[in-house]
Design a protein around this motif. Structure first.
Motif, PDB file in Angstrom:
ATOM      1  N   GLN A 154      18.638   0.246  16.448  1.00 30.92           N
ATOM      2  CA  GLN A 154      18.886   1.529  17.103  1.00 30.92           C
ATOM      3  C   GLN A 154      18.327   2.694  16.310  1.00 30.92           C
ATOM      4  O   GLN A 154      17.966   3.715  16.875  1.00 30.92           O
ATOM      5  CB  GLN A 154      20.395   1.748  17.252  1.00 30.92           C
ATOM      6  CG  GLN A 154      21.079   0.734  18.136  1.00 30.92           C
ATOM      7  CD  GLN A 154      21.126   1.194  19.558  1.00 30.92           C
ATOM      8  OE1 GLN A 154      20.628   2.249  19.876  1.00 30.92           O
ATOM      9  NE2 GLN A 154      21.712   0.383  20.429  1.00 30.92           N
ATOM     10  N   GLY A 155      18.335   2.605  14.994  1.00 35.86           N
ATOM     11  CA  GLY A 155      17.897   3.732  14.181  1.00 35.86           C
ATOM     12  C   GLY A 155      19.005   4.743  13.998  1.00 35.86           C
ATOM     13  O   GLY A 155      20.091   4.581  14.560  1.00 35.86           O
ATOM     14  N   PRO A 156      18.751   5.800  13.208  1.00 37.53           N
ATOM     15  CA  PRO A 156      19.801   6.794  12.967  1.00 37.53           C
ATOM     16  C   PRO A 156      20.181   7.474  14.273  1.00 37.53           C
ATOM     17  O   PRO A 156      19.334   8.079  14.919  1.00 37.53           O
ATOM     18  CB  PRO A 156      19.154   7.794  11.993  1.00 37.53           C
ATOM     19  CG  PRO A 156      17.737   7.409  11.858  1.00 37.53           C
ATOM     20  CD  PRO A 156      17.514   6.094  12.499  1.00 37.53           C
ATOM     21  N   ASN A 157      21.448   7.366  14.672  1.00 39.70           N
ATOM     22  CA  ASN A 157      21.864   8.022  15.916  1.00 39.70           C
ATOM     23  C   ASN A 157      23.278   8.564  15.801  1.00 39.70           C
ATOM     24  O   ASN A 157      23.933   8.807  16.783  1.00 39.70           O
ATOM     25  CB  ASN A 157      21.774   7.046  17.085  1.00 39.70           C
ATOM     26  CG  ASN A 157      22.690   5.873  16.911  1.00 39.70           C
ATOM     27  OD1 ASN A 157      23.337   5.752  15.873  1.00 39.70           O
ATOM     28  ND2 ASN A 157      22.766   5.016  17.895  1.00 39.70           N
ATOM     29  N   ARG A 158      23.757   8.771  14.568  1.00 41.02           N
ATOM     30  CA  ARG A 158      25.146   9.171  14.407  1.00 41.02           C
ATOM     31  C   ARG A 158      25.298  10.633  14.054  1.00 41.02           C
ATOM     32  O   ARG A 158      26.196  11.286  14.553  1.00 41.02           O
ATOM     33  CB  ARG A 158      25.795   8.346  13.272  1.00 41.02           C
ATOM     34  CG  ARG A 158      25.829   6.890  13.559  1.00 41.02           C
ATOM     35  CD  ARG A 158      27.188   6.494  14.015  1.00 41.02           C
ATOM     36  NE  ARG A 158      27.061   5.344  14.895  1.00 41.02           N
ATOM     37  CZ  ARG A 158      28.078   4.788  15.520  1.00 41.02           C
ATOM     38  NH1 ARG A 158      29.270   5.260  15.349  1.00 41.02           N
ATOM     39  NH2 ARG A 158      27.885   3.778  16.312  1.00 41.02           N
ATOM     40  N   VAL A 159      24.461  11.146  13.139  1.00 46.12           N
ATOM     41  CA  VAL A 159      24.706  12.485  12.606  1.00 46.12           C
ATOM     42  C   VAL A 159      24.382  13.522  13.669  1.00 46.12           C
ATOM     43  O   VAL A 159      23.267  13.583  14.164  1.00 46.12           O
ATOM     44  CB  VAL A 159      23.852  12.745  11.360  1.00 46.12           C
ATOM     45  CG1 VAL A 159      24.307  14.020  10.690  1.00 46.12           C
ATOM     46  CG2 VAL A 159      23.920  11.575  10.424  1.00 46.12           C
ATOM     47  N   GLY A 160      25.375  14.325  14.026  1.00 44.80           N
ATOM     48  CA  GLY A 160      25.143  15.386  14.996  1.00 44.80           C
ATOM     49  C   GLY A 160      25.534  16.703  14.370  1.00 44.80           C
ATOM     50  O   GLY A 160      25.066  17.053  13.298  1.00 44.80           O
ATOM     51  N   ILE A 161      26.442  17.414  15.025  1.00 43.16           N
ATOM     52  CA  ILE A 161      26.926  18.671  14.472  1.00 43.16           C
ATOM     53  C   ILE A 161      28.037  18.349  13.472  1.00 43.16           C
ATOM     54  O   ILE A 161      28.963  17.613  13.808  1.00 43.16           O
ATOM     55  CB  ILE A 161      27.447  19.575  15.599  1.00 43.16           C
ATOM     56  CG1 ILE A 161      26.291  19.883  16.557  1.00 43.16           C
ATOM     57  CG2 ILE A 161      28.031  20.850  15.036  1.00 43.16           C
ATOM     58  CD1 ILE A 161      26.737  20.498  17.847  1.00 43.16           C
TER      59      ILE A 161
END
Ligand code: SF4
Ligand code: SF4
Lengths: 407, 178
Positions: free
Chosen positions: A42-49
């Motif tokens: 999936q790759g990095p997909n967690r860090v948001g605001i």
């Protein structure tokens, strides 16, 4: 008084630097995504605001990465040459950023009615610099110093090997790079990148159609110059720990990494400008020097899109091709790319000289060029300098080979 | 074995064809594979949001539990077979005289070091009264090493949590509960 022009130049520099830094940060994210997707992850997909549960497909990742680098201990190992160790990343980043002074990131803006500005603003930091391409070359060679100094000052075997490999590789590939550019310069008769784009826009024929061999030579050489796989020998992680930046940490490592990405961006820009028509797209962007706002913006968008596509191609190649062995790398440069580059140069010289006698507009030019290019590639393939056999000889034991060398 | 050993049979690579020598055709082939994978289905499991599917929770080897009998007493008869069978030596039992008339011994304390355990299930195999079993709990976390050493109360509470979902072996086999 040049005050308004100075201010315009300063604004352009600030926009460019800000844009490049942000772009480098987000390119790291894109690179990680592509790497993950190619490997079915999936790759990095967690860090948001921060401090919320909003994820935004991981678009906050560059911020987190940057903060991590900044807050890491900026550790200087005891055995390094302190001065050079600090200087190396600065040199490499400065050179990488300064190259962008002559790279156009659009064409021109329409006239603005501000007193003191008498011409349309050109979207290039140093407009009308007649030695544009020479300047690019000079600065990209300076970047090698950063790598070699970094490797040397680290006082570490792996770093040093990385630095040495880099110097040999970059020197070898400057020549095909130059030959590739020369073909374009011969055709356009100018060293200015914006002129080269305007040329292609006026004729409506991109250079890729006219000199495919030049594209091949220049493309391969620019992969090598940017030290991207399959030419990433200076920092081959599997062989050299981290190559020339093994001993670096924190901010200084970050400078190296940004410079590396900027090299790739430069290479993508040059490829697009020299061979893929820059901001030109048939029927959309026009080709004149006088533009309206929509056209000016459209040109920026087209150029950015092309560069982005090229960068994506760079990233895909990284996961498609294994790294060259060092002897293969060298023989590719000297026995394949150099002759092909010379053939391309000769071809361009002859065709440009006799174009008016050929007839049939660009068609004859393109057809002859393609036929010769494919022929040259087949010949290069038949001579097969890359399939060097360095497997152990079945009948000679390594020890025996050494003794026979000794006496 | 030396390289000039006559028993070695040396095999040559097949000679490269023209497309291999020209490099670019094979490069395009490689790039096609990469692009295919770029758009293919991803295999990553988004763990805390998505739970892995456990095929058969009955035979899954996760956190242990100590089973209770029909009167709510711990089933274990402190025979030490599980501790003996355990290859990681992570079971510690203190046996005592049983307060109940139907058995001689019971375990006064029963601790398993979940960090040392390799979840092999030998304890479950060894137990003669089906007192110790492995459940399908798999996300086992703690903030200290001490917290990860499960005592008798904790192991019994795991039973309370999982007894409805995963009936114990003897119940499933129709053996009357003690
Ligand atoms: S699962 Fe294996 S290692 Fe863990 S307690 Fe049981 S016997 Fe020991
Ligand atoms: S859990 Fe089972 S094997 Fe272990 S001591 Fe108790 S009765 Fe014996």
């Amino acid at each position: 008084m040049h005050t308004p022009e100075t201010i315009v130049a300063l604004i352009k520099i600030v926009l460019m630097l800000g844009g490049l830094m942000t772009a480098a940060a987000y390119l790291v994210l894109v690179e990680r995504w592509i790497a993950a997707w190619v490997q079915d992850r999936q790759g990095p997909n967690r860090v948001g605001i921060p401090l919320t549960k909003i994820r935004l497909f991981g678009l906050g990742q560059p911020l987190a990465d940057g903060l991590k680098f900044i807050f890491k201990e900026d550790y200087t190992p005891a055995q390094v040459d302190k001065g050079l160790y600090t200087l190396a990343p600065i040199i490499i980043l400065t050179a990488a950023l300064a190259i962008f002074a002559v790279i156009p990131f659009g064409s021109v803006l329409p006239m603005i009615s501000v007193p003191g500005i008498s011409q349309p603003i050109e979207l290039i930091v140093a407009p009308r610099l007649d030695v544009g391409l020479v300047y690019v070359f000079a600065l990209s060679s300076i970047a090698v110093y950063g790598v070699i100094l970094g490797g040397w000052a680290s006082n570490n075997k792996y770093s040093f090997l990385g630095g040495l490999r880099s110097s040999a590789q970059l020197i070898a590939y400057e020549i095909p790079l130059g030959l590739g550019i020369l073909g374009v310069v011969l055709m356009s008769g100018t060293l200015r990148l914006d002129k080269i784009i305007t040329d292609q826009a006026t004729s409506g024929v991109w250079n890729v159609a006219l000199q495919p061999l030049g594209l091949l030579v220049f493309g391969v050489a620019s992969f090598a110059e940017a030290a991207r796989l399959p030419f990433d020998l200076p920092e081959a992680e599997q062989e050299l720990v981290g190559g020339y930046h093994t001993e670096y940490a924190g901010m200084r490592l970050l400078l190296f990494l940004i410079a590396e990405f900027l090299h790739m961006v430069t290479a993508a820009f040059l490829l697009v400008i020299l061979y893929f028509g820059g901001w030109h797209l048939w029927g959309l962007t026009g080709s004149g020097d006088i533009v309206t706002w929509p056209v000016a913006i459209l040109r920026i968008v087209v150029l950015t899109a092309k560069v982005l596509a090229m960068i994506l191609f760079f990233m895909m190649v990284r996961w498609s091709w294994p790294r060259f062995r060092f002897d293969q790398l060298m023989s590719l440069a000297w026995t394949v790319m150099l002759p092909l580059g010379v053939v391309n140069l000769l071809l361009m010289a002859v065709l440009t000289e006799y174009r008016s006698h050929l007839g049939g507009g660009w068609w004859a030019f393109a057809i002859i060029s393609w036929v010769v290019s494919i022929g040259a590639c087949v010949v290069a393939g038949l001579m097969a300098p890359l399939s060097v056999d360095n497997r152990p000889k079945p009948h000679v034991h390594p020890w025996d080979a050494e003794t026979s060398l000794g006496d | 074995m030396k390289p000039n050993d006559p028993t070695i049979r040396w095999i040559e690579d097949p000679p490269m064809g023209l497309s291999g020598r020209m490099y670019l055709p094979l490069f395009v082939q490689g790039l096609t594979t990469t692009v295919k994978h770029l758009f293919s289905r991803k295999v990553t499991l988004q763990f805390p949001d998505e739970r892995p599917k456990i095929g058969n929770p009955i035979i899954y080897r996760g956190v242990h539990r100590l089973n209770k009998d029909s009167q709510g007493r711990v089933k274990c008869v402190a025979c030490f077979l599980c501790a003996t069978a355990c290859p990681a030596h992570c079971i510690d039992i203190v046996g005592a005289e049983s307060p109940w008339p139907d058995r001689e011994k019971y375990c006064e304390s029963f601790t398993i070091d979940e960090l040392r355990c390799i979840y092999c299930g030998m304890c479950e195999e060894a137990c003669p009264v089906d007192a110790i079993e492995l459940t399908s709990f798999l996300d086992l976390t703690g903030r200290s090493r001490e917290e990860m050493i499960f005592d008798k109360e904790k192991l019994l509470s795991v039973y309370d949590k999982t007894k409805d979902r995963e009936p114990s072996q003897s119940v499933r086999l129709g053996v009357p509960v003690l």
